[in-house]
Structures are given as structure tokens and as C-alpha cells.
Design a protein around this motif. Sequence first.
Motif, PDB file in Angstrom:
ATOM      1  N   ALA A 101      27.454  39.877  14.371  1.00 48.77           N
ATOM      2  CA  ALA A 101      26.238  39.214  14.856  1.00 48.77           C
ATOM      3  C   ALA A 101      25.930  39.591  16.302  1.00 48.77           C
ATOM      4  O   ALA A 101      24.766  39.804  16.661  1.00 48.77           O
ATOM      5  N   SER A 102      26.964  39.713  17.126  1.00 50.72           N
ATOM      6  CA  SER A 102      26.744  40.020  18.540  1.00 50.72           C
ATOM      7  C   SER A 102      26.274  41.454  18.751  1.00 50.72           C
ATOM      8  O   SER A 102      25.765  41.778  19.820  1.00 50.72           O
ATOM      9  N   HIS A 103      26.439  42.305  17.728  1.00 48.92           N
ATOM     10  CA  HIS A 103      26.039  43.706  17.870  1.00 48.92           C
ATOM     11  C   HIS A 103      24.539  43.904  17.635  1.00 48.92           C
ATOM     12  O   HIS A 103      24.001  44.965  17.940  1.00 48.92           O
ATOM     13  N   ALA A 104      23.871  42.908  17.067  1.00 48.76           N
ATOM     14  CA  ALA A 104      22.424  43.005  16.857  1.00 48.76           C
ATOM     15  C   ALA A 104      21.726  43.218  18.204  1.00 48.76           C
ATOM     16  O   ALA A 104      22.181  42.700  19.237  1.00 48.76           O
ATOM     17  N   PRO A 105      20.674  44.033  18.233  1.00 53.65           N
ATOM     18  CA  PRO A 105      19.867  44.529  17.106  1.00 53.65           C
ATOM     19  C   PRO A 105      20.373  45.842  16.486  1.00 53.65           C
ATOM     20  O   PRO A 105      19.626  46.501  15.769  1.00 53.65           O
ATOM     21  N   TYR A 106      21.602  46.211  16.767  1.00 51.59           N
ATOM     22  CA  TYR A 106      22.116  47.470  16.242  1.00 51.59           C
ATOM     23  C   TYR A 106      22.949  47.204  14.988  1.00 51.59           C
ATOM     24  O   TYR A 106      23.615  46.172  14.872  1.00 51.59           O
ATOM     25  N   LEU A 124      21.735  46.078   9.763  1.00 47.39           N
ATOM     26  CA  LEU A 124      22.178  47.043   8.759  1.00 47.39           C
ATOM     27  C   LEU A 124      21.441  46.808   7.451  1.00 47.39           C
ATOM     28  O   LEU A 124      20.973  47.744   6.798  1.00 47.39           O
ATOM     29  N   GLU A 125      21.309  45.557   7.059  1.00 47.68           N
ATOM     30  CA  GLU A 125      20.632  45.223   5.806  1.00 47.68           C
ATOM     31  C   GLU A 125      19.175  45.678   5.827  1.00 47.68           C
ATOM     32  O   GLU A 125      18.623  46.093   4.798  1.00 47.68           O
ATOM     33  N   LEU A 126      18.535  45.628   6.997  1.00 50.37           N
ATOM     34  CA  LEU A 126      17.134  46.031   7.110  1.00 50.37           C
ATOM     35  C   LEU A 126      16.942  47.525   6.871  1.00 50.37           C
ATOM     36  O   LEU A 126      15.837  47.970   6.541  1.00 50.37           O
ATOM     37  N   LEU A 127      18.003  48.303   7.025  1.00 44.73           N
ATOM     38  CA  LEU A 127      17.904  49.752   6.851  1.00 44.73           C
ATOM     39  C   LEU A 127      18.133  50.193   5.411  1.00 44.73           C
ATOM     40  O   LEU A 127      18.002  51.377   5.104  1.00 44.73           O
ATOM     41  N   LEU A 128      18.447  49.263   4.527  1.00 46.35           N
ATOM     42  CA  LEU A 128      18.817  49.624   3.159  1.00 46.35           C
ATOM     43  C   LEU A 128      17.673  49.455   2.162  1.00 46.35           C
ATOM     44  O   LEU A 128      17.897  49.519   0.955  1.00 46.35           O
ATOM     45  N   GLY A 129      16.469  49.240   2.636  1.00 41.15           N
ATOM     46  CA  GLY A 129      15.333  49.091   1.728  1.00 41.15           C
ATOM     47  C   GLY A 129      15.047  50.364   0.952  1.00 41.15           C
ATOM     48  O   GLY A 129      15.212  51.471   1.460  1.00 41.15           O
TER      49      GLY A 129
END
Length: 268
Positions: A101-106, A124-129
Amino acid sequence: MTTNASTTGQLLKMWRQRRRLSQLALATDADISQRHLSFVESGRAVPSREMLLHLTERLDVPLRERNRLLLAAGFAPAFGERGIDAPELETVRGVIERLLASHAPYPALAVDRHWHLLMANRPLELLLGGIEPALLKPPINVLRLTLHPRGLASRIRNFREWRAHILERLARQADSAADPALVDLAEELKGFPVPTGARPHLAAARPPHAGLAVPLELALPDGRVLSMLSTTTVFGTPLDITLEELAIESFFPADAATQEALQQLEDT
């Protein structure tokens, strides 16, 4: 429990040779006589539990394989293995969740020894569309997901370089861990086709960080291309097999445009 001195010796010898050490080098490092080590490897002597643990420590044998050696010598396993969802690992899960969580937005994710996805953060989940739904059914193998033609392959602009990086890393991991499942995974990945239009390996136009690290260049649906460098985090001095085999992969922007794009994705 039956003792098998021959099997124990063969396993120790295999790990010594895998670490590219002579009997003399290992004996000197372990502070034992070369003669005694020779007797152990040939099955003429059975090492004590303490000696086995000492030798496998010097050889950096994975905990899973240390248990195998102990069993072969007639001793009980020394290291436990719990599923990541086990109550005993609640504290560890909390640590991992906070790290991700602390690594967001990466993007960041946690994987097991066979590269199965255990946890991931929202970026990460946003990149899997747009990925084939079958590839997203548990257990999700992130390397298969990355290089599969119905996974991320067509979106990776430096596919040949990234695939070479993954296969080289997988080969090192398989050699270090003596894990045939990793060898099988590498063979599967090698069989995936190169996406149509993939640029040649080591293309002329190179980013500023070329020669330092291989970036992942991933295209977004809107045409923007993310350029990200990755790091790996592991737990120090683990005494549990699950923890030893767990790794956290974290991606960082390699340029200002990627940093801005990832921040925008997180804000959506």
C-alpha cells in the motif's frame, strides 16, 4: 525413521557441486576435516543433525531442501511451512500489505517461489485490464501473465529484452534452488510467440538508463508508455519456508512521464 546415509551424502554432494565448491573449500569453511566430509558424501558416515544444519547453512541450501536432507538422514524437519493465509502469519501479512500500500501510486506485488501472485496493490491491478480472464484465475502466475500472447505481451514495447531478462533471472533461480518446476516454467515461457511488430533486441534508440538495468516498457490503452524499473525485497533470516520463498516485486518510474502517468492512474 530409517536413515539413508547414501542419499544424505549424495544430496550434500549435489549441493556442494551446485555451489561450485571443492570438498576442501567446504570443509575449510565449515571447520571440519575434508576426510570426514568425504565420508559423509560417500555414505560411510552419517552426520549429526547439528552437522547437517551447519553444512546446509554454509552451502546456503533453501530451507525446503534442508528439511529434505534432515529426513534423508533420519531426523525430523527443522523448518515449518504455513500457507500465507495461516493465522501464524497474520503479522507478516500485515507487513506485506503495508509495504504494498505504501508503494502506491507505483505497482507492487508479492509472489511465491513459483511466481504465483499472493498479493498486489491497486496500481498493479489497474495495469491488468484487457487480459484474458483465464489467465487471471488463481493461482495466477505473473511470469506467464506477462509473456503470454493473451496477457501483457502485446503491450510490452521492449518484449524481447524483457523476456530475455525474465528467462535469465528464472534460470539463475532454478539453478540456485534446484527446482524442476522453475525449469518447466522457463520452457513454457520460451514457447510463447513474439508479438507481431515487437522491436528488435537491443534497439538503437536507448533510454538514459540503458546499460544499468532493463526497464519494463508497458503501453497503456491510451497510447502512453510506462517505463519502470523493478526491485526485489525478501525477508531477512527467515525460519519459515513460506517466508523464505516469498518475494516482493516493486516497480519504480524510470522517467518523469511515467511518474506522472502512474499518479494519474491512481487518482482515477
